[in-house]
Scaffold this motif. Structure first.
Motif, short mmCIF file in Angstrom:
data_model
loop_
_atom_site.label_atom_id
_atom_site.label_comp_id
_atom_site.label_asym_id
_atom_site.label_seq_id
_atom_site.Cartn_x
_atom_site.Cartn_y
_atom_site.Cartn_z
N ARG A 142 -118.00 -6.83 -29.03
CA ARG A 142 -116.83 -6.22 -28.38
C ARG A 142 -117.17 -4.84 -27.83
NH1 ARG A 142 -111.30 -8.21 -30.61
NH2 ARG A 142 -111.81 -10.38 -31.07
N ILE A 143 -118.00 -4.12 -28.55
CA ILE A 143 -118.44 -2.81 -28.05
C ILE A 143 -119.27 -3.00 -26.78
CG2 ILE A 143 -119.92 -0.83 -28.57
CD1 ILE A 143 -119.05 -1.23 -31.53
N LEU A 144 -120.17 -3.97 -26.79
CA LEU A 144 -120.97 -4.26 -25.60
C LEU A 144 -120.09 -4.62 -24.43
CD1 LEU A 144 -123.68 -4.98 -24.15
CD2 LEU A 144 -123.37 -7.29 -25.05
N LEU A 145 -119.11 -5.50 -24.64
CA LEU A 145 -118.23 -5.91 -23.55
C LEU A 145 -117.50 -4.71 -22.96
CD1 LEU A 145 -116.75 -8.01 -21.83
CD2 LEU A 145 -115.14 -8.32 -23.73
N SER A 146 -116.97 -3.84 -23.80
CA SER A 146 -116.25 -2.68 -23.28
C SER A 146 -117.18 -1.78 -22.46
CB SER A 146 -115.62 -1.89 -24.44
OG SER A 146 -116.60 -1.26 -25.23
N GLU A 147 -118.39 -1.58 -22.93
CA GLU A 147 -119.31 -0.71 -22.20
C GLU A 147 -119.72 -1.33 -20.87
OE1 GLU A 147 -119.86 2.28 -22.85
OE2 GLU A 147 -118.99 2.35 -24.85
N VAL A 148 -119.93 -2.63 -20.84
CA VAL A 148 -120.29 -3.29 -19.58
C VAL A 148 -119.14 -3.19 -18.59
CG1 VAL A 148 -120.83 -5.52 -18.53
CG2 VAL A 148 -121.99 -4.83 -20.62
N THR B 225 -115.74 -0.06 -13.77
CA THR B 225 -114.30 -0.31 -13.75
C THR B 225 -113.60 0.82 -14.50
OG1 THR B 225 -114.75 -2.69 -13.81
CG2 THR B 225 -112.49 -1.99 -14.26
N ARG B 226 -112.54 1.37 -13.90
CA ARG B 226 -111.78 2.42 -14.55
C ARG B 226 -111.11 1.89 -15.81
NH1 ARG B 226 -110.15 3.26 -9.22
NH2 ARG B 226 -108.07 2.43 -9.69
N VAL B 227 -110.88 2.79 -16.76
CA VAL B 227 -110.37 2.40 -18.08
C VAL B 227 -109.09 1.59 -17.98
CG1 VAL B 227 -109.32 3.30 -20.20
CG2 VAL B 227 -111.49 4.23 -19.39
N GLU B 228 -108.13 2.09 -17.20
CA GLU B 228 -106.83 1.40 -17.13
C GLU B 228 -106.96 0.01 -16.52
OE1 GLU B 228 -107.17 4.23 -13.57
OE2 GLU B 228 -107.61 4.27 -15.73
N GLN B 229 -107.94 -0.19 -15.65
CA GLN B 229 -108.17 -1.52 -15.08
C GLN B 229 -108.97 -2.39 -16.04
OE1 GLN B 229 -110.16 -0.19 -11.45
NE2 GLN B 229 -108.38 -0.78 -10.24
N ALA B 230 -109.84 -1.78 -16.83
CA ALA B 230 -110.70 -2.55 -17.72
C ALA B 230 -109.95 -3.18 -18.89
CB ALA B 230 -111.82 -1.66 -18.26
N GLY C 66 -111.68 -10.60 -10.40
CA GLY C 66 -110.93 -9.40 -10.08
C GLY C 66 -111.57 -8.13 -10.59
N ALA C 67 -112.45 -8.23 -11.60
CA ALA C 67 -113.09 -7.03 -12.15
C ALA C 67 -114.20 -6.51 -11.25
CB ALA C 67 -113.65 -7.31 -13.54
N GLY C 68 -114.73 -7.39 -10.36
CA GLY C 68 -115.77 -6.98 -9.44
C GLY C 68 -117.14 -6.85 -10.09
N TYR C 69 -118.14 -6.59 -9.26
CA TYR C 69 -119.53 -6.46 -9.72
C TYR C 69 -119.88 -7.61 -10.66
CZ TYR C 69 -119.15 -1.82 -7.67
OH TYR C 69 -118.96 -0.78 -6.80
N TYR C 70 -119.88 -8.81 -10.10
CA TYR C 70 -119.97 -10.03 -10.90
C TYR C 70 -121.32 -10.25 -11.55
CZ TYR C 70 -115.39 -11.19 -9.08
OH TYR C 70 -114.06 -11.15 -8.79
#
Length: 326
Positions: free
Chosen positions: A33-39, A44-49, A80-84
């Motif tokens: 989960r930490i890895l996913l958040s960092e990636v 991606t901005r925090v509010e979008q992530a 929608g998150a981009g940078y696939y």
């Protein structure tokens, strides 16, 4: 380097503990989960992530679940998150380590799509390794702290490592990133609220540090050909580093783009139904959207992972009151 290192560290950590934002990955102990958040936070901005973080974990709650999932399902969850490339690399990483991430910076750095920043963030936050993580926010904080207009990567790594609160490495890395994201911002930094203000050499003119990087994005004309067939639209599978593995409407760039698309699909008559614009890192597309009918089967675009550009085209189509006459 700072003469009062311990007071500086104590001030920043105290500020962080009192003012950090309540984010879903804060306090998380699961390395995946930490890895996913960092990636996600790389581009991606925090509010979008946040919604993407929840959506991705709902679909793939573990590394093993991600490893076993079809790539198209992974891209659909990332839609929608981009940078696939980030999603494709996460999938490859999960296939390489389905039962758990390695615990050290060096081992993490060897995984697909993991660079120095991500490896350091995961190693320090998940496993407590005393290694400094330098992202864009930390770069800005350090450049202003020492009044360095053009901080070099080697200097940033060395300086960040020298300032690191080794006994609380993960918390320290998050504190510097939070400071850059919420106080030491690119424009109108809140210097009066900064816990590091007394040590900051660039405080008088903070917006000089770091010097802005010149960015040039070229404008490119393009055309999209919307082919309405039986039961949906004709879609193409994208390739390349940016959009590989996604699906979208037939698209061509440059001069005579529409003519090339019509020749590819044997279409004689098409009607223009609108224009969409989309910016990539290195170019800005202005896409003329054309509509035509075809005898091909077609499919539901909602069932496929689409890029943001193709979602814009789809939204344009869904706003039309009725299918265009040809």
């Amino acid at each position: 380097m700072l003469r009062e290192l311990r007071p500086f560290q104590d001030a920043v950590l105290a500020w962080y503990r009192a003012h950090r934002r309540a984010l879903p990955w804060r306090g998380e102990t699961d390395p995946y989960r930490i890895l996913l958040s960092e990636v996600l936070l790389q581009q991606t901005r925090v509010e979008q992530a946040i919604p993407y973080y929840h959506r991705f974990l709902e679909a793939f709650p573990t590394l093993q679940a991600l490893a076993e999932a079809p790539e198209e399902a992974v891209l659909k969850a990332w839609e929608g998150a981009g940078y696939y490339a980030r999603a494709r690399n996460l999938k490859r990483l999960a296939e390489a380590t389905p039962h758990g991430l390695p615990r050290t910076y060096r081992e993490l750095l060897a995984l697909p799509g993991v660079g120095p920043y991500t490896a350091a963030a995961v190693a320090s936050i998940a496993f407590g390794e005393p290694v400094a993580a330098v992202d864009g926010n930390v770069r800005r904080v350090l450049a202003r702290l020492f009044a360095v207009p053009e901080p070099r990567p080697a200097w940033l790594r060395e300086t960040a490592q020298a300032l690191l609160a080794r006994e609380a490495a993960g918390e320290w890395n998050q504190a510097l990133m939070e400071l850059g994201a919420t106080v030491c911002t690119p424009r109108a930094p809140r210097c009066a609220a900064c816990p590091a203000a007394r040590w900051c050499r660039g405080r008088a003119t903070p917006e000089r540090y770091p010097a802005p990087k010149p960015r040039t994005a070229r404008s490119v004309p393009a055309a999209a050909l919307v082919l309405a067939g039986r039961a949906g639209y004709v879609l193409e599978r994208r390739d390349g580093k940016s959009l590989g593995g996604l699906w979208g409407f037939p698209l061509a760039e440059g001069e005579a783009a529409l003519e090339r698309l019509q020749a590819r699909y044997g279409v004689r008559a098409a009607r223009r139904v609108g224009t969409v614009r989309h910016a990539f890192t290195h170019k800005k597309l202005t896409v003329a959207v054309w509509y035509a009918r075809t005898a091909q089967a077609g499919e539901d675009p909602h069932a496929r992972p689409l890029s943001k550009l193709d979602r814009k085209i789809l939204a344009l189509l869904e706003r039309l009151p009725e299918p265009p006459a040809l």
